[in-house]
Motif scaffolding. Structure first.
Motif, PDB file in Angstrom:
ATOM      1  N   SER A 114       0.836  -1.203   0.000  1.00 48.09           N
ATOM      2  CA  SER A 114       0.000   0.000   0.000  1.00 48.09           C
ATOM      3  C   SER A 114       0.871   1.253   0.000  1.00 48.09           C
ATOM      4  CB  SER A 114      -0.916   0.014   1.219  1.00 48.09           C
ATOM      5  OG  SER A 114      -1.599   1.251   1.303  1.00 48.09           O
ATOM      6  N   PRO A 115       0.543   2.241  -0.834  1.00 48.70           N
ATOM      7  CA  PRO A 115       1.314   3.493  -0.818  1.00 48.70           C
ATOM      8  C   PRO A 115       1.146   4.264   0.481  1.00 48.70           C
ATOM      9  CG  PRO A 115      -0.626   3.714  -2.195  1.00 48.70           C
ATOM     10  CD  PRO A 115      -0.538   2.276  -1.821  1.00 48.70           C
ATOM     11  N   TYR A 116       0.096   3.916   1.249  1.00 48.66           N
ATOM     12  CA  TYR A 116      -0.134   4.595   2.526  1.00 48.66           C
ATOM     13  C   TYR A 116       0.543   3.874   3.691  1.00 48.66           C
ATOM     14  CZ  TYR A 116      -3.650   7.127  -0.140  1.00 48.66           C
ATOM     15  OH  TYR A 116      -4.278   7.895  -1.078  1.00 48.66           O
ATOM     16  N   SER A 117       1.294   2.825   3.385  1.00 44.35           N
ATOM     17  CA  SER A 117       2.024   2.122   4.436  1.00 44.35           C
ATOM     18  C   SER A 117       3.051   3.063   5.064  1.00 44.35           C
ATOM     19  CB  SER A 117       2.729   0.899   3.845  1.00 44.35           C
ATOM     20  OG  SER A 117       3.579   0.318   4.796  1.00 44.35           O
ATOM     21  N   GLU A 118       3.146   3.024   6.387  1.00 48.55           N
ATOM     22  CA  GLU A 118       4.070   3.921   7.086  1.00 48.55           C
ATOM     23  C   GLU A 118       5.476   3.351   7.172  1.00 48.55           C
ATOM     24  OE1 GLU A 118       2.445   6.268  10.407  1.00 48.55           O
ATOM     25  OE2 GLU A 118       0.744   4.885  10.338  1.00 48.55           O
ATOM     26  N   GLU A 119       5.660   2.133   6.702  1.00 47.38           N
ATOM     27  CA  GLU A 119       6.994   1.546   6.659  1.00 47.38           C
ATOM     28  C   GLU A 119       7.564   1.734   5.263  1.00 47.38           C
ATOM     29  OE1 GLU A 119       6.887  -2.493   7.862  1.00 47.38           O
ATOM     30  OE2 GLU A 119       5.980  -2.069   9.824  1.00 47.38           O
ATOM     31  N   TRP A 120       8.551   2.609   5.154  1.00 44.49           N
ATOM     32  CA  TRP A 120       9.135   2.959   3.857  1.00 44.49           C
ATOM     33  C   TRP A 120      10.443   2.220   3.646  1.00 44.49           C
ATOM     34  CZ3 TRP A 120       8.732   8.527   1.694  1.00 44.49           C
ATOM     35  CH2 TRP A 120       7.398   8.958   1.746  1.00 44.49           C
ATOM     36  N   PRO A 121      10.557   1.401   2.576  1.00 46.49           N
ATOM     37  CA  PRO A 121      11.883   0.870   2.227  1.00 46.49           C
ATOM     38  C   PRO A 121      12.749   1.984   1.643  1.00 46.49           C
ATOM     39  CG  PRO A 121      10.209   0.101   0.686  1.00 46.49           C
ATOM     40  CD  PRO A 121       9.500   0.894   1.723  1.00 46.49           C
ATOM     41  N   VAL A 122      14.050   1.807   1.710  1.00 43.29           N
ATOM     42  CA  VAL A 122      14.960   2.821   1.181  1.00 43.29           C
ATOM     43  C   VAL A 122      14.832   2.867  -0.328  1.00 43.29           C
ATOM     44  CG1 VAL A 122      17.356   3.566   1.008  1.00 43.29           C
ATOM     45  CG2 VAL A 122      16.537   2.434   3.083  1.00 43.29           C
ATOM     46  N   PRO A 123      14.557   4.041  -0.949  1.00 51.01           N
ATOM     47  CA  PRO A 123      14.376   4.127  -2.394  1.00 51.01           C
ATOM     48  C   PRO A 123      15.589   3.601  -3.156  1.00 51.01           C
ATOM     49  CG  PRO A 123      13.727   6.178  -1.334  1.00 51.01           C
ATOM     50  CD  PRO A 123      14.389   5.339  -0.287  1.00 51.01           C
ATOM     51  N   GLY A 124      15.300   2.830  -4.211  1.00 49.26           N
ATOM     52  CA  GLY A 124      16.355   2.363  -5.100  1.00 49.26           C
ATOM     53  C   GLY A 124      17.176   1.208  -4.577  1.00 49.26           C
ATOM     54  N   THR A 125      16.766   0.605  -3.436  1.00 44.59           N
ATOM     55  CA  THR A 125      17.591  -0.458  -2.857  1.00 44.59           C
ATOM     56  C   THR A 125      17.207  -1.844  -3.327  1.00 44.59           C
ATOM     57  OG1 THR A 125      16.115  -0.458  -0.932  1.00 44.59           O
ATOM     58  CG2 THR A 125      18.142   0.859  -0.793  1.00 44.59           C
ATOM     59  N   ASP A 126      15.913  -2.127  -3.479  1.00 42.95           N
ATOM     60  CA  ASP A 126      15.503  -3.474  -3.856  1.00 42.95           C
ATOM     61  C   ASP A 126      14.147  -3.434  -4.558  1.00 42.95           C
ATOM     62  OD1 ASP A 126      13.751  -2.898  -1.818  1.00 42.95           O
ATOM     63  OD2 ASP A 126      14.701  -4.225  -0.369  1.00 42.95           O
ATOM     64  N   ALA A 127      13.663  -4.626  -4.899  1.00 42.89           N
ATOM     65  CA  ALA A 127      12.391  -4.734  -5.609  1.00 42.89           C
ATOM     66  C   ALA A 127      11.230  -4.230  -4.761  1.00 42.89           C
ATOM     67  CB  ALA A 127      12.157  -6.177  -6.016  1.00 42.89           C
ATOM     68  N   GLU A 128      11.317  -4.383  -3.450  1.00 44.61           N
ATOM     69  CA  GLU A 128      10.247  -3.933  -2.572  1.00 44.61           C
ATOM     70  C   GLU A 128      10.102  -2.411  -2.609  1.00 44.61           C
ATOM     71  OE1 GLU A 128       8.932  -4.246   2.141  1.00 44.61           O
ATOM     72  OE2 GLU A 128      10.564  -5.481   1.356  1.00 44.61           O
ATOM     73  N   ALA A 129      11.253  -1.711  -2.649  1.00 46.07           N
ATOM     74  CA  ALA A 129      11.217  -0.247  -2.730  1.00 46.07           C
ATOM     75  C   ALA A 129      10.584   0.195  -4.045  1.00 46.07           C
ATOM     76  CB  ALA A 129      12.631   0.311  -2.596  1.00 46.07           C
ATOM     77  N   GLU A 130      10.924  -0.506  -5.135  1.00 42.55           N
ATOM     78  CA  GLU A 130      10.338  -0.131  -6.432  1.00 42.55           C
ATOM     79  C   GLU A 130       8.853  -0.437  -6.458  1.00 42.55           C
ATOM     80  OE1 GLU A 130      10.982  -1.490 -11.034  1.00 42.55           O
ATOM     81  OE2 GLU A 130      12.666  -0.577  -9.966  1.00 42.55           O
ATOM     82  N   LYS A 131       8.471  -1.527  -5.810  1.00 46.96           N
ATOM     83  CA  LYS A 131       7.053  -1.884  -5.801  1.00 46.96           C
ATOM     84  C   LYS A 131       6.231  -0.808  -5.085  1.00 46.96           C
ATOM     85  CE  LYS A 131       4.018  -5.747  -5.613  1.00 46.96           C
ATOM     86  NZ  LYS A 131       3.981  -7.173  -5.887  1.00 46.96           N
ATOM     87  N   ARG A 132       6.773  -0.303  -3.988  1.00 47.39           N
ATOM     88  CA  ARG A 132       6.063   0.766  -3.308  1.00 47.39           C
ATOM     89  C   ARG A 132       6.051   2.038  -4.146  1.00 47.39           C
ATOM     90  NH1 ARG A 132       6.536   5.398  -0.912  1.00 47.39           N
ATOM     91  NH2 ARG A 132       5.022   5.916   0.701  1.00 47.39           N
ATOM     92  N   ALA A 133       7.165   2.356  -4.817  1.00 48.15           N
ATOM     93  CA  ALA A 133       7.234   3.554  -5.651  1.00 48.15           C
ATOM     94  C   ALA A 133       6.214   3.488  -6.785  1.00 48.15           C
ATOM     95  CB  ALA A 133       8.645   3.729  -6.213  1.00 48.15           C
ATOM     96  N   VAL A 134       6.058   2.316  -7.410  1.00 52.79           N
ATOM     97  CA  VAL A 134       5.062   2.137  -8.465  1.00 52.79           C
ATOM     98  C   VAL A 134       3.663   2.364  -7.911  1.00 52.79           C
ATOM     99  CG1 VAL A 134       3.985   0.431  -9.994  1.00 52.79           C
ATOM    100  CG2 VAL A 134       6.476   0.615  -9.890  1.00 52.79           C
ATOM    101  N   ALA A 135       3.410   1.825  -6.706  1.00 50.25           N
ATOM    102  CA  ALA A 135       2.099   1.994  -6.076  1.00 50.25           C
ATOM    103  C   ALA A 135       1.830   3.465  -5.754  1.00 50.25           C
ATOM    104  CB  ALA A 135       2.020   1.152  -4.802  1.00 50.25           C
ATOM    105  N   VAL A 136       2.858   4.202  -5.342  1.00 51.89           N
ATOM    106  CA  VAL A 136       2.701   5.626  -5.021  1.00 51.89           C
ATOM    107  C   VAL A 136       2.340   6.416  -6.279  1.00 51.89           C
ATOM    108  CG1 VAL A 136       3.943   7.709  -4.322  1.00 51.89           C
ATOM    109  CG2 VAL A 136       4.154   5.627  -2.965  1.00 51.89           C
ATOM    110  N   VAL A 137       3.058   6.185  -7.376  1.00 52.14           N
ATOM    111  CA  VAL A 137       2.767   6.903  -8.620  1.00 52.14           C
ATOM    112  C   VAL A 137       1.369   6.547  -9.111  1.00 52.14           C
ATOM    113  CG1 VAL A 137       3.451   7.243 -11.023  1.00 52.14           C
ATOM    114  CG2 VAL A 137       5.200   7.044  -9.255  1.00 52.14           C
ATOM    115  N   HIS A 138       1.006   5.277  -9.028  1.00 53.70           N
ATOM    116  CA  HIS A 138      -0.331   4.840  -9.444  1.00 53.70           C
ATOM    117  C   HIS A 138      -1.402   5.557  -8.631  1.00 53.70           C
ATOM    118  CE1 HIS A 138      -3.894   2.280  -9.734  1.00 53.70           C
ATOM    119  NE2 HIS A 138      -3.398   1.814 -10.870  1.00 53.70           N
ATOM    120  N   GLU A 139      -1.220   5.628  -7.326  1.00 53.78           N
ATOM    121  CA  GLU A 139      -2.202   6.289  -6.464  1.00 53.78           C
ATOM    122  C   GLU A 139      -2.241   7.790  -6.707  1.00 53.78           C
ATOM    123  OE1 GLU A 139      -5.107   6.682  -3.368  1.00 53.78           O
ATOM    124  OE2 GLU A 139      -4.490   5.110  -4.780  1.00 53.78           O
ATOM    125  N   LEU A 140      -1.075   8.390  -6.888  1.00 51.84           N
ATOM    126  CA  LEU A 140      -1.018   9.835  -7.124  1.00 51.84           C
ATOM    127  C   LEU A 140      -1.739  10.196  -8.414  1.00 51.84           C
ATOM    128  CD1 LEU A 140       0.099  12.406  -5.842  1.00 51.84           C
ATOM    129  CD2 LEU A 140       2.185  12.092  -7.160  1.00 51.84           C
TER     130      LEU A 140
END
Length: 391
Positions: free
Chosen positions: A224-250
């Motif tokens: 979820s893009p509203y998750s309060e646990e943020w992975p470090v940007p650009g570090t792994d697939a999980e960080a990219e998955k959240r970034a994709v979800a954020v852009v989709h929601e925005l």
């Protein structure tokens, strides 16, 4: 950035097609609304012409849109008694401007929700007011959105200035977390279908590789893009998955389901996006369409469109579309009048002879009748030739 664009999609390119004239007229409309009387001297508009990236005379521009603007004479400012040209809205334009204002006023609760969601997506639940100006247009917020929303939602928003010694450092802060709003468009769709949240591919089945990549992307749980646990940007697939979800929601929060990539990258730190956001978006053609139309790099949410039309049209968007239709009508009327005037000038100079035009029309009519007679004659000839009763 010039090479960051998707293979051309004619329908979405048509959706992005906008005429610079409509953008300019919308800016003129906003300038005129700053005057309580909704009338301003033409010289005022002329002084702003360069900021609108226009050349020539302002009066000539206004005459191109007779259905939108009217030019009239009024007493000059200062009480000199002299007359000078002013401009204002026509009755039809004024009615549509009022209808747009009614739509904006009715949408204020939805505006507050969108603004709260954007703050919930950001780090620390706060954003600089100067930066929020870049999102004002995509989110459908009016110029005075702070004056409209803050007094009515003192329990939700707060203005603060953590750095008083800095200019433009004021921040808009979300006072409390809203669990009811912390549901993304993907999660809402999944709840409606009683299924697990997952991003869907909006490309046809012929895009087999992209479809397979989307399935692989969905093989791990949705973040979820509203998750309060943020992975470090650009570090792994999980960080990219959240970034994709954020852009989709925005993009789901914007009225037109699109945004300038430059504006999006302006919020990399606040939304936890990778440094190479455009390259990341290109890796997900099932979700995002990237265009460089008019040399403005734009990302479009594919699922937001059915062909070239928005699937869901906000009332504010519908009101703005009606203004655009009136502008188109005015320009067409102006062009027709100008064409008629040019033809009349040519006739007076003898460049076009009316008689020749009439003779040409008559010749075309004679040719048409002649052809019809010949077709009828041929029909009778073959009927006689092949008639069964003929010896």
């Amino acid at each position: 950035m010039a090479r960051w664009s998707s293979p051309k999609d004619p329908a979405l390119e048509a959706a992005l097609r906008r005429n610079r004239r409509w953008v300019v007229n919308n800016q003129i409309k906003r300038l005129l609304l700053r005057f309580p009387s909704r009338a301003a001297p033409v010289r005022f508009l002329q002084s702003r012409f360069k900021t609108l990236d226009l050349m020539g005379r302002a009066a000539n521009w206004l005459r191109k849109y007779p259905s939108c603007f009217e030019v009239f004479s009024a007493d000059a400012e200062g009480g000199s008694g002299e007359q000078e040209p002013y401009f204002g809205f026509t009755k039809r334009m004024a009615a549509l401007v009022d209808a747009e204002e009614v739509a904006v006023a009715a949408s204020e609760p939805a505006m507050a929700d969108r603004l709260a969601r954007v703050l919930m997506l950001s780090c620390g639940r706060r954003l600089q007011v100067s930066k929020l100006a870049a999102l004002r247009g995509p989110l459908g917020l009016p110029d005075d959105y702070l004056l409209r929303l803050l007094p009515a939602h003192t329990d939700l928003f707060r203005l603060s200035n953590p750095y008083p010694h800095r200019r433009n450092a004021a921040e808009l802060e979300l006072i409390r977390w809203m669990p009811s709003l912390a549901v993304s468009a993907v999660e809402a769709a999944a709840a409606a279908n009683n299924s697990a949240p997952r991003l869907t591919c909006s490309l046809p089945a012929s895009w087999a590789k992209s479809q397979a990549k989307m399935e692989e992307f969905n093989s791990t749980p949705y973040i979820s893009p509203y998750s309060e646990e943020w992975p470090v940007p650009g570090t792994d697939a999980e960080a990219e998955k959240r970034a994709v979800a954020v852009v989709h929601e925005l993009l789901s929060l914007t009225l037109w389901r699109k945004m300038s990539i430059l504006k999006l990258e302006h919020f990399r730190r606040e939304f936890g996006l990778p440094e190479d956001t455009a390259r990341m978006l290109l890796r997900y053609p099932c979700l995002f369409y990237l265009s460089n139309r008019y040399k403005i790099h734009t990302v479009v949410l594919r699922e937001g469109y059915e062909g070239s039309e928005l699937r869901e049209k906000d009332p504010v968007v519908a009101a703005k579309d009606r203004l655009g239709d009136l502008m188109q009508e005015g320009l067409h009327e102006y062009n027709q009048r100008r064409r008629a005037a040019n033809l009349e000038k040519k006739r007076r100079r003898g460049e076009i002879e009316v008689k020749k035009e009439e003779e040409k029309v008559e010749d075309q009519e004679v040719a048409r009748l002649d052809s019809a007679e010949k077709r009828e004659e041929r029909r009778r000839f073959y009927k006689v030739l092949f008639d069964d009763g003929n010896p």
